[in-house]
Write a protein that holds these residues in place. Structure first.
Motif, PDB file in Angstrom:
ATOM      1  N   ASN A 203       0.846  -1.111  -0.026  1.00 26.23           N
ATOM      2  CA  ASN A 203      -0.164   0.049  -0.013  1.00 26.23           C
ATOM      3  C   ASN A 203       1.043   1.166  -0.128  1.00 26.23           C
ATOM      4  O   ASN A 203       1.741   1.430   0.755  1.00 26.23           O
ATOM      5  CB  ASN A 203      -0.804  -0.042   1.268  1.00 26.23           C
ATOM      6  CG  ASN A 203      -1.771   1.354   1.189  1.00 26.23           C
ATOM      7  OD1 ASN A 203      -1.454   2.265   1.963  1.00 26.23           O
ATOM      8  ND2 ASN A 203      -2.689   1.616   0.480  1.00 26.23           N
ATOM      9  N   PHE A 204       0.733   2.072  -0.960  1.00 22.36           N
ATOM     10  CA  PHE A 204       1.720   3.215  -1.086  1.00 22.36           C
ATOM     11  C   PHE A 204       1.073   4.312   0.028  1.00 22.36           C
ATOM     12  O   PHE A 204      -0.011   4.511   0.020  1.00 22.36           O
ATOM     13  CB  PHE A 204       1.470   3.845  -2.708  1.00 22.36           C
ATOM     14  CG  PHE A 204       2.202   2.885  -3.615  1.00 22.36           C
ATOM     15  CD1 PHE A 204       3.539   3.004  -3.789  1.00 22.36           C
ATOM     16  CD2 PHE A 204       1.496   2.034  -4.172  1.00 22.36           C
ATOM     17  CE1 PHE A 204       4.168   2.121  -4.648  1.00 22.36           C
ATOM     18  CE2 PHE A 204       2.110   1.043  -5.067  1.00 22.36           C
ATOM     19  CZ  PHE A 204       3.471   1.280  -5.268  1.00 22.36           C
ATOM     20  N   THR A 205       1.918   4.742   0.736  1.00 25.27           N
ATOM     21  CA  THR A 205       1.697   5.939   2.042  1.00 25.27           C
ATOM     22  C   THR A 205       1.026   6.995   1.073  1.00 25.27           C
ATOM     23  O   THR A 205       1.233   7.769   0.248  1.00 25.27           O
ATOM     24  CB  THR A 205       3.281   6.434   2.334  1.00 25.27           C
ATOM     25  OG1 THR A 205       4.114   5.212   2.694  1.00 25.27           O
ATOM     26  CG2 THR A 205       3.081   7.112   3.556  1.00 25.27           C
ATOM     27  N   GLY A 206      -0.261   7.152   1.929  1.00 25.65           N
ATOM     28  CA  GLY A 206      -0.822   8.298   1.578  1.00 25.65           C
ATOM     29  C   GLY A 206      -1.819   7.988   0.699  1.00 25.65           C
ATOM     30  O   GLY A 206      -2.898   8.927   0.145  1.00 25.65           O
ATOM     31  N   TYR A 207      -2.164   6.775   0.225  1.00 27.53           N
ATOM     32  CA  TYR A 207      -3.091   6.524  -0.802  1.00 27.53           C
ATOM     33  C   TYR A 207      -4.095   5.094  -0.249  1.00 27.53           C
ATOM     34  O   TYR A 207      -3.588   4.399   0.652  1.00 27.53           O
ATOM     35  CB  TYR A 207      -2.656   5.808  -2.133  1.00 27.53           C
ATOM     36  CG  TYR A 207      -1.653   6.866  -2.772  1.00 27.53           C
ATOM     37  CD1 TYR A 207      -2.668   7.551  -3.701  1.00 27.53           C
ATOM     38  CD2 TYR A 207      -0.468   7.448  -2.759  1.00 27.53           C
ATOM     39  CE1 TYR A 207      -2.075   8.614  -4.513  1.00 27.53           C
ATOM     40  CE2 TYR A 207      -0.086   8.221  -3.261  1.00 27.53           C
ATOM     41  CZ  TYR A 207      -0.539   9.236  -4.462  1.00 27.53           C
ATOM     42  OH  TYR A 207      -0.028  10.183  -4.811  1.00 27.53           O
ATOM     43  N   ASP A 208      -5.420   5.260  -0.591  1.00 34.69           N
ATOM     44  CA  ASP A 208      -6.273   3.996  -0.148  1.00 34.69           C
ATOM     45  C   ASP A 208      -5.793   2.789  -0.795  1.00 34.69           C
ATOM     46  O   ASP A 208      -4.961   2.656  -1.710  1.00 34.69           O
ATOM     47  CB  ASP A 208      -7.768   4.574  -0.300  1.00 34.69           C
ATOM     48  CG  ASP A 208      -8.122   4.504  -1.706  1.00 34.69           C
ATOM     49  OD1 ASP A 208      -7.713   3.769  -2.351  1.00 34.69           O
ATOM     50  OD2 ASP A 208      -8.896   5.435  -1.944  1.00 34.69           O
ATOM     51  N   ASP A 209      -6.468   1.576  -0.157  1.00 37.66           N
ATOM     52  CA  ASP A 209      -6.063   0.362  -0.873  1.00 37.66           C
ATOM     53  C   ASP A 209      -6.705   0.096  -2.018  1.00 37.66           C
ATOM     54  O   ASP A 209      -6.062  -1.051  -2.784  1.00 37.66           O
ATOM     55  CB  ASP A 209      -6.681  -0.565   0.150  1.00 37.66           C
ATOM     56  CG  ASP A 209      -8.163  -0.602   0.276  1.00 37.66           C
ATOM     57  OD1 ASP A 209      -8.797   0.035  -0.407  1.00 37.66           O
ATOM     58  OD2 ASP A 209      -8.921  -1.444   1.055  1.00 37.66           O
ATOM     59  N   SER A 210      -7.350   0.978  -2.863  1.00 35.35           N
ATOM     60  CA  SER A 210      -7.561   0.783  -4.225  1.00 35.35           C
ATOM     61  C   SER A 210      -6.284   0.926  -5.190  1.00 35.35           C
ATOM     62  O   SER A 210      -6.181   0.600  -6.366  1.00 35.35           O
ATOM     63  CB  SER A 210      -8.552   1.832  -4.740  1.00 35.35           C
ATOM     64  OG  SER A 210      -8.214   2.922  -4.719  1.00 35.35           O
TER      65      SER A 210
END
Length: 153
Positions: free
Chosen positions: A42-49
């Motif tokens: 999961n990229f930091t600052g982004y939701d799981d989509s």
């Protein structure tokens, strides 16, 4: 080598644009279908989509070099399938196995020119040599605004 990773671990992960960004390991799969890309991040600052399944080559993390060395037998580590390029040269402790490849050509006035490349392994066939470039405007072989010339082995 996934043993070196843990869920929640902070890593740098390659996004679809080819750049590395801060991320966290969400899950690690042992499933056969996930063999090539077993790590979900999961990229930091982004939701799981925006989560991606990535292979180990797409990740940077502390302890990766140690884990990789442990995972590969010594015999395999010493064999190389081709030139490792500038990054491999920078990481080498000794240049004992390196070779020089010299590219020679004639410029517009038929003056011999050459360029030498240090390679991490000895090429065994022409396909092992890289296509190289130079500034053709300095040898009068190209205009200054579009001067990249490619050297084919």
């Amino acid at each position: 080598m996934t043993d070196a990773l843990k869920v929640g671990m902070k890593v740098s992960a390659m996004h679809t644009d080819g750049n590395f960004y801060p991320a966290s390991v969400v899950s690690i799969s042992e499933a056969k279908k996930r063999q090539k890309k077993p790590v979900r991040v999961n990229f930091t600052g982004y939701d799981d989509s925006e989560d991606l399944w990535l292979g180990l080559d797409d990740l940077k993390f502390k302890g990766k070099a140690k884990a990789k060395a442990k995972a590969e037998p010594k015999a395999k580590a010493s064999k190389s399938k081709g030139d490792g390029g500038a990054n491999a040269l920078a990481m080498m402790k000794s240049y004992k196995g390196c070779v020089l490849a010299e590219y020679v050509w004639l410029d517009l006035k038929q003056t011999p020119r050459s360029k030498t490349m240090t390679m991490t392994t000895r090429p065994t066939k022409v396909e092992d040599l890289r296509i190289w470039n130079y500034d053709g405007s300095s040898t009068e072989q190209a205009d200054g605004h579009n001067s990249e010339v490619l050297l084919y082995p």
